[in-house]
Design an enzyme around this catalytic site. Structure first.
Site, short mmCIF file in Angstrom:
data_model
loop_
_atom_site.label_atom_id
_atom_site.label_comp_id
_atom_site.label_asym_id
_atom_site.label_seq_id
_atom_site.Cartn_x
_atom_site.Cartn_y
_atom_site.Cartn_z
N TYR A 206 -24.31 -20.84 46.67
CA TYR A 206 -23.69 -20.36 45.73
C TYR A 206 -22.25 -20.61 45.62
O TYR A 206 -21.73 -21.19 46.63
CB TYR A 206 -23.29 -18.66 45.93
N GLU B 269 -19.71 -20.49 37.18
CA GLU B 269 -20.72 -19.94 38.41
C GLU B 269 -22.02 -20.98 38.38
O GLU B 269 -22.48 -21.18 37.31
CB GLU B 269 -21.29 -18.68 38.44
#
Ligand code: GDP
Ligand code: MN
Length: 387
Positions: free
Chosen positions: A108, A197
């Site tokens: 992530y 993101e």
């Protein structure tokens, strides 16, 4: 403002982040043609402004043109329901057909604004592919953060620490991950993002570091600086009332309650919502008509509020400073005639020309209008009306 994954991928690719080749399609035929170009294993992905697509069945790995057509047909004719959409789900109009990668590990990586520290923060985690809120709740230690100086962007030592936190020890892979993080931060700064993101960022079985999902949110107040983003704007994915409000310079945010609010000034709108809640009500919207509101703008505001079927009462709270109370009163009367009030409207006016405004409202004899003496009185009255 938000953009689709395919658009976010394009902006990241321009900043040097490796992303697999892909095509955007809108029909089953186009999906099949895209497969003919890409060949091998592909992933068919619904392009909607909501995450959780994988779990919802709207991210599908396919190995043949038949599978691609089937997945595309399903996604284009079914609404996608995920944790982030609510039970009604969202329609799917576009698909991304991307070359699939063989995943070894999922990571992530994101940049967001940390409001408490008043600066951007880069977050990475070895637990990629799952929602970061889940990781944060279950194992907050698994998220490693570096805060950025607002003017300095990502410094070398920070990149090194972030990459180390991902556990990437192979030199080439570490360098590749560093380039991805710098690209992500560059996009965040360049386009005035509130969120950038990549989830997941993957290491492929061949050792490549690749972004296979991307999400960008932008500060609405900065979009005027970016023609590129204006081109990417997709009105079909936006709340239609919020779009109409924009055209009239009204700041409107739809909420879940049943008391419509028409207020001038963001601060007053916030305190109005607080008072409604204090007296047991739930606001149906945030609406700031602005300091220099015109009668047309205010009429449009009523139209927008009344088009929400959940609205059972309206609270008008105006402080006549730059906007005059009589302008608002005129708008209230005009809206009553043009739009027609189907619910009680509690009106609290104070400030410039308030006497004249009160007189106008009285003379108009609109049965749905209830006048209030002050803010608390107004909040109590509107809550009583919808109770
Ligand atoms: P989201 O669920 O909306 O966040 O959609 P993602 O694009 O993140 O995809 C969800 C999951 O599907 C990923 O975490 C991967 O596990 C899987 N996935 C997506 N693309 C690929 C791919 O190219 N290859 C493989 N093997 N899995 C993929
Ligand atoms: Mn994802």
């Amino acid at each position: 403002m938000k953009v689709h994954e395919y658009q976010a991928r394009a902006l990241l690719a321009e900043a040097g982040v490796p992303v697999p080749p892909s095509e955007v399609v809108e029909t089953v035929e186009q999906a099949g043609a895209a497969y003919e170009k890409l060949q091998g294993r592909v992933v068919v992905k619904a392009q909607v402004f909501a995450g959780g697509r994988g779990k919802a069945g709207f991210v599908k790995l396919c190995d043949s043109v038949e599978q691609v057509r089937e997945a595309a047909g399903f996604m284009l004719t079914n609404r996608m329901v995920s944790k982030q959409t609510g039970p009604a789900g969202v329609p799917v109009r576009k698909l991304l057909i991307a070359s699939a990668v063989e995943i070894d590990s999922e990571y992530y990586a994101a940049v967001v604004v940390d409001r408490a520290r008043r600066r951007p923060v880069v977050m990475v985690s070895r637990e990629g592919g799952v929602e970061i809120e889940e990781v944060a709740a279950r194992n907050p230690g698994a998220i490693f953060k570096q805060w950025l100086h607002p003017h300095l962007s990502l410094l070398h030592f920070q990149t090194a620490q972030l990459v180390a936190a991902l556990g990437l020890t192979d030199k080439e892979q570490a360098q590749a991950a560093g380039r991805v993080l710098r690209g992500l931060v560059d996009v965040f700064y360049k386009y005035d993002c509130s969120l950038a993101e990549i989830n997941p960022l993957v290491r492929t079985k061949a050792g490549q570091i690749v972004a296979i999902d991307a999400k960008l949110n932008f500060d609405d107040n900065a979009v005027f600086r970016h023609p590129r983003l204006q081109e990417m704007f997709d009105p079909t994915e936006e709340n239609p009332n919020e779009l109409r409000a924009k055209q009239y310079d009204l700041s409107y945010i739809a909420l879940d309650g049943n008391i419509g609010c028409l207020v001038n000034g963001a601060g007053l709108a916030m305190s109005t919502m607080d008072l409604i809640k204090l007296h047991g009500g739930e606001p149906a919207n945030f609406l700031d008509v602005g300091g220099s509101v015109t009668a047309e703008g205010a009429t449009e505001a009523f139209r927008i509020i009344l088009s929400d079927p959940n609205v059972k009462g309206i609270l008008v709270n105006i402080f006549g400073g730059i906007a005059k109370c009589d302008t608002i009163a005129e708008a209230v009367v005009a809206a009553a005639k043009e739009v027609g009030f189907t619910v009680p409207v509690v009106v609290r006016l104070e400030g410039t020309n308030v006497e004249r405004a009160r007189q106008m409202l009285q003379e108009a004899k609109i049965p749905q209008i209830i006048t209030a003496t002050d803010l608390t009185d107004a909040a109590k009255k509107v809550c009583a009306q919808v109770a």
